[in-house]
Motif scaffolding. Structure first.
Motif, PDB file in Angstrom:
ATOM      1  N   MET A  19      12.185   9.976   1.621  1.00  0.00           N
ATOM      2  CA  MET A  19      12.401   9.048   2.725  1.00  0.00           C
ATOM      3  C   MET A  19      12.679   7.627   2.284  1.00  0.00           C
ATOM      4  SD  MET A  19       9.383  10.508   5.027  1.00  0.00           S
ATOM      5  CE  MET A  19       9.256  12.260   5.291  1.00  0.00           C
ATOM      6  N   ARG A  20      12.063   7.228   1.179  1.00  0.00           N
ATOM      7  CA  ARG A  20      12.292   5.882   0.625  1.00  0.00           C
ATOM      8  C   ARG A  20      11.931   5.945  -0.850  1.00  0.00           C
ATOM      9  NH1 ARG A  20       8.539   5.205   4.603  1.00  0.00           N
ATOM     10  NH2 ARG A  20       9.912   3.843   5.735  1.00  0.00           N
ATOM     11  N   GLY A  21      12.431   5.006  -1.599  1.00  0.00           N
ATOM     12  CA  GLY A  21      12.162   4.975  -3.036  1.00  0.00           C
ATOM     13  C   GLY A  21      10.701   4.671  -3.332  1.00  0.00           C
ATOM     14  N   GLY A  22      10.127   5.406  -4.248  1.00  0.00           N
ATOM     15  CA  GLY A  22       8.762   5.134  -4.691  1.00  0.00           C
ATOM     16  C   GLY A  22       8.797   4.033  -5.746  1.00  0.00           C
ATOM     17  N   ARG A  23       8.065   2.978  -5.526  1.00  0.00           N
ATOM     18  CA  ARG A  23       8.035   1.829  -6.440  1.00  0.00           C
ATOM     19  C   ARG A  23       7.074   2.051  -7.591  1.00  0.00           C
ATOM     20  NH1 ARG A  23      11.979  -1.986  -5.799  1.00  0.00           N
ATOM     21  NH2 ARG A  23      12.621  -2.000  -3.639  1.00  0.00           N
ATOM     22  N   GLN A  42       2.546   5.229  -0.671  1.00  0.00           N
ATOM     23  CA  GLN A  42       2.053   4.239  -1.623  1.00  0.00           C
ATOM     24  C   GLN A  42       1.120   3.247  -0.947  1.00  0.00           C
ATOM     25  OE1 GLN A  42       5.829   3.161  -3.587  1.00  0.00           O
ATOM     26  NE2 GLN A  42       5.010   4.244  -5.370  1.00  0.00           N
ATOM     27  N   ASP A  43       1.613   2.390  -0.104  1.00  0.00           N
ATOM     28  CA  ASP A  43       0.761   1.370   0.509  1.00  0.00           C
ATOM     29  C   ASP A  43       0.131   1.816   1.821  1.00  0.00           C
ATOM     30  OD1 ASP A  43       1.295  -0.519  -1.517  1.00  0.00           O
ATOM     31  OD2 ASP A  43       3.200  -1.023  -0.572  1.00  0.00           O
ATOM     32  N   ASP A  44       0.866   2.598   2.596  1.00  0.00           N
ATOM     33  CA  ASP A  44       0.442   2.936   3.943  1.00  0.00           C
ATOM     34  C   ASP A  44       0.744   4.412   4.204  1.00  0.00           C
ATOM     35  OD1 ASP A  44      -0.037   3.113   6.668  1.00  0.00           O
ATOM     36  OD2 ASP A  44       1.333   1.488   7.214  1.00  0.00           O
ATOM     37  N   ALA A  45      -0.278   5.184   4.532  1.00  0.00           N
ATOM     38  CA  ALA A  45      -0.092   6.621   4.785  1.00  0.00           C
ATOM     39  C   ALA A  45       0.843   6.866   5.966  1.00  0.00           C
ATOM     40  CB  ALA A  45      -1.441   7.289   5.029  1.00  0.00           C
ATOM     41  N   LYS A  70       4.058   1.757  -8.614  1.00  0.00           N
ATOM     42  CA  LYS A  70       2.659   1.560  -8.228  1.00  0.00           C
ATOM     43  C   LYS A  70       2.023   2.922  -7.981  1.00  0.00           C
ATOM     44  CE  LYS A  70       3.850  -0.906  -4.540  1.00  0.00           C
ATOM     45  NZ  LYS A  70       3.787  -1.657  -3.298  1.00  0.00           N
ATOM     46  N   GLU A  71       0.727   2.918  -7.804  1.00  0.00           N
ATOM     47  CA  GLU A  71      -0.015   4.151  -7.551  1.00  0.00           C
ATOM     48  C   GLU A  71       0.520   4.842  -6.298  1.00  0.00           C
ATOM     49  OE1 GLU A  71      -4.529   4.640  -8.196  1.00  0.00           O
ATOM     50  OE2 GLU A  71      -4.275   4.101  -6.071  1.00  0.00           O
ATOM     51  N   PRO A 108      -1.149   7.759 -10.853  1.00  0.00           N
ATOM     52  CA  PRO A 108      -0.989   6.368 -11.279  1.00  0.00           C
ATOM     53  C   PRO A 108       0.448   6.139 -11.763  1.00  0.00           C
ATOM     54  CG  PRO A 108      -2.108   7.614 -12.975  1.00  0.00           C
ATOM     55  CD  PRO A 108      -1.930   8.542 -11.809  1.00  0.00           C
ATOM     56  N   PHE A 109       0.898   4.909 -11.688  1.00  0.00           N
ATOM     57  CA  PHE A 109       2.211   4.625 -12.231  1.00  0.00           C
ATOM     58  C   PHE A 109       2.129   4.636 -13.753  1.00  0.00           C
ATOM     59  CE2 PHE A 109       5.290   1.846 -14.173  1.00  0.00           C
ATOM     60  CZ  PHE A 109       6.443   2.478 -13.753  1.00  0.00           C
ATOM     61  N   ALA A 110       3.123   5.224 -14.390  1.00  0.00           N
ATOM     62  CA  ALA A 110       3.232   5.255 -15.848  1.00  0.00           C
ATOM     63  C   ALA A 110       4.712   5.345 -16.203  1.00  0.00           C
ATOM     64  CB  ALA A 110       2.480   6.454 -16.429  1.00  0.00           C
ATOM     65  N   HIS A 111       5.040   4.954 -17.400  1.00  0.00           N
ATOM     66  CA  HIS A 111       6.433   5.004 -17.853  1.00  0.00           C
ATOM     67  C   HIS A 111       6.997   6.426 -17.752  1.00  0.00           C
ATOM     68  CE1 HIS A 111      10.051   3.883 -19.961  1.00  0.00           C
ATOM     69  NE2 HIS A 111       9.839   4.865 -20.818  1.00  0.00           N
ATOM     70  N   ALA A 112       6.165   7.436 -17.961  1.00  0.00           N
ATOM     71  CA  ALA A 112       6.609   8.834 -17.951  1.00  0.00           C
ATOM     72  C   ALA A 112       7.118   9.283 -16.581  1.00  0.00           C
ATOM     73  CB  ALA A 112       5.475   9.746 -18.399  1.00  0.00           C
ATOM     74  N   VAL A 113       6.761   8.597 -15.492  1.00  0.00           N
ATOM     75  CA  VAL A 113       7.192   9.008 -14.156  1.00  0.00           C
ATOM     76  C   VAL A 113       8.303   8.116 -13.602  1.00  0.00           C
ATOM     77  CG1 VAL A 113       4.995  10.112 -13.605  1.00  0.00           C
ATOM     78  CG2 VAL A 113       5.349   7.718 -12.987  1.00  0.00           C
ATOM     79  N   THR A 114       8.892   7.283 -14.446  1.00  0.00           N
ATOM     80  CA  THR A 114       9.969   6.387 -14.031  1.00  0.00           C
ATOM     81  C   THR A 114      11.295   7.122 -14.010  1.00  0.00           C
ATOM     82  OG1 THR A 114       8.824   4.505 -14.982  1.00  0.00           O
ATOM     83  CG2 THR A 114      11.154   4.221 -14.544  1.00  0.00           C
TER      84      THR A 114
END
Length: 127
Positions: free
Chosen positions: A79-83, A109-112, A85-86, A27-33
């Motif tokens: 490959m691309r920045g993780g936004r 994230q959105d599409d495998a 989100k989950e 899950p997205f959380a401040h700790a993984v930013t």
């Protein structure tokens, strides 16, 4: 499945997809930013590593055990920045020998079909 403390810190959960393959979710959380608006590369790398060891433990038919699965090397391609989100990841064992295993993992994230990162890992197996 019991995961190491770092996986707990990342908030990782383990589930099975419709085909029975193991799926790891962070899950997205401040700790993984990392930089503002994006996931930290280390968190993505940790997610990929956990997806790989869970897939390997499944293939071996064991619970994850750090004394039996030892990383030899890890290569991560971002490959691309993780936004913010989950994020999901899945590992695939590409070779399972008696002493060495090769595993690939992909995170998305959105599409495998559009991964944000991929990893290739080699493990020494202590049997």
């Amino acid at each position: 499945m019991t995961l190491p403390p770092y996986a707990e810190f990342l908030g990782l959960t383990v589930a099975r997809d419709a085909g029975g393959a193991t799926l790891i979710t962070m899950p997205f959380a401040h700790a993984v930013t990392g930089r503002p608006g994006f996931l930290h590369g280390g968190a993505i790398g940790g997610l990929l590593e956990m997806a790989a060891v869970v897939a390997l433990a499944d293939a071996l038919g064991i619970e994850f055990d750090a004394t039996r699965i030892k990383p030899v090397n890890v290569t991560v391609d971002y490959m691309r920045g993780g936004r913010e989100k989950e994020t999901r990841a899945q590992g695939t064992v590409t070779r399972l020998g008696t002493r060495v295993a090769n595993v690939e993992a992909h995170a998305w994230q959105d599409d495998a079909a559009k991964p944000i990162a991929a990893a290739r890992m080699n493990y020494l197996l202590v049997r």
